[in-house]
Design a protein around this motif. Structure first.
Motif, PDB file in Angstrom:
ATOM      1  N   ILE A  17       0.822  -1.214   0.000  1.00 33.64           N
ATOM      2  CA  ILE A  17       0.000   0.000   0.000  1.00 33.64           C
ATOM      3  C   ILE A  17       0.854   1.261   0.000  1.00 33.64           C
ATOM      4  CG2 ILE A  17      -2.074  -1.032   0.974  1.00 33.64           C
ATOM      5  CD1 ILE A  17      -1.285   0.078   3.674  1.00 33.64           C
ATOM      6  N   TYR A  18       2.143   1.121   0.240  1.00 32.22           N
ATOM      7  CA  TYR A  18       3.004   2.301   0.186  1.00 32.22           C
ATOM      8  C   TYR A  18       4.438   1.859  -0.082  1.00 32.22           C
ATOM      9  CZ  TYR A  18       4.620   7.010   1.258  1.00 32.22           C
ATOM     10  OH  TYR A  18       5.147   8.258   1.168  1.00 32.22           O
ATOM     11  N   PRO A 117      -4.076   1.486  -1.369  1.00 30.51           N
ATOM     12  CA  PRO A 117      -2.841   2.267  -1.445  1.00 30.51           C
ATOM     13  C   PRO A 117      -2.987   3.644  -0.801  1.00 30.51           C
ATOM     14  CG  PRO A 117      -3.230   1.192  -3.520  1.00 30.51           C
ATOM     15  CD  PRO A 117      -4.421   0.903  -2.667  1.00 30.51           C
TER      16      PRO A 117
END
Lengths: 141, 169
Positions: A17-18, A117
């Motif tokens: 997500i990052y 995200p």
């Protein structure tokens, strides 16, 4: 010379997500970073199965030849991990601090959907400040 | 201490840091993933049967190696994720730590993998693994009755190993 090479955040099902790169040679493309993140999720789970004593919560530190990987898992299963130079100290506290930023700027953002995200400007700003500060502290020593 | 081609075991093994048995178990795999040796000293928890456990351990190391090779931040040419790496090729790792155990890993150029699982507070065991590898060369490889690739059944090796591991801090 970068002390911290990159930062990853993966959700509880292993999805990236990052991802932020702070100057590693040959930046990974999007597909590779997704694959690496989900691979780490499985390795983390397998390491718990192989524990000789009960109560194992997965890999905290992986020491490779050219880097160290520090991982922090929150109670909800979100994993934060940084890739840094071998022997870098105080990464646990940095990860905890990043987790605080995540709770403040991502989870409290009403437009953020869980497990998706992270696209939050404030989180980006504060994160780069935190990493920058950490770098200055490392250079100062 | 000599690592490769040494004919004598170094008379003084790396100094153990503290007394007491901190080791949980040890695995030796060859390059094909056959478990040549499994020793355990202190293992209260079993989640799988022995064969599955060995397979899972080998699989974990294999995948971690491809992960570290792909993640290596110091080289730009890393190839594709999941392509098998030859021993010594690509960025490998020498151990990881969880809250309940520490795993130390060494791979020789011939693909022998030595894995030692100890208490999470133990220090760097790379020298100890080299010493164990020397023991393996002396007591197993140099034994004329030993067939390469078959599980190790040498009491002499086991007792020496037990003795040495007991001293690791």
């Amino acid at each position: 010379m970068a002390a911290i090479y990159s930062l990853y955040i993966i959700n509880k099902s292993g999805g990236l997500i990052y991802y932020k790169d702070y100057g590693s040679a040959g930046r990974m493309d999007t597909n590779d970073s997704l694959r690496v993140a989900s691979l780490w999720h499985s390795m983390h789970a397998i390491s718990q199965q192989l524990s000789p004593v009960s109560g194992c919560s997965g890999i905290e530190l992986l020491q490779a030849d050219t880097f160290d990987l520090h991982c922090f898992q929150s109670l909800t299963g979100t994993k934060f991990f940084v890739v840094c130079e071998p022997g870098t100290q105080h990464m646990e506290s940095l990860l905890k601090f990043i987790y605080e930023l995540y709770t403040d700027y991502v989870l409290k953002n009403p437009f953020y959907e869980m497990e998706m995200p992270i696209r939050c400007e404030l989180f980006d700003i504060n994160l780069s400040q935190a990493v920058q500060k950490d770098r200055v502290a490392l250079l100062g020593r | 201490m000599q690592f490769f081609g040494g004919s004598e075991i170094s008379p003084s093994p790396p100094a153990p840091t503290a007394a007491g048995n901190n080791a949980h178990m040890m695995y030796v795999f060859n390059r094909n993933g056959v478990c040549l040796l499994y020793r355990e000293w202190n293992r209260p928890l079993w989640t799988l049967n022995a064969q599955q456990d060995h397979k899972l351990m080998f699989g974990l190391l294999f995948s971690l190696k491809s992960l570290t090779a792909k993640m290596d931040p110091t080289s730009a040419e890393k190839g594709n994720l999941g392509v098998p790496q030859l021993p010594g090729q690509g960025c490998s790792f020498h151990g990881f730590r969880t809250n309940t155990y520490k795993l130390s890993f060494m791979e020789t150029p011939s693909g022998i993998k030595i894995i030692l699982v100890t208490h999470p507070k133990t220090g760097d065991l790379r020298e100890s693994l080299k010493y164990i590898y020397n023991l393996y060369v002396e007591y197993v490889v140099k034994n004329p009755l030993y067939t390469p690739g078959s599980p190790v059944r040498s009491d002499l090796f086991n007792t020496t190993l037990d003795q040495y591991v007991r001293g690791i801090g």
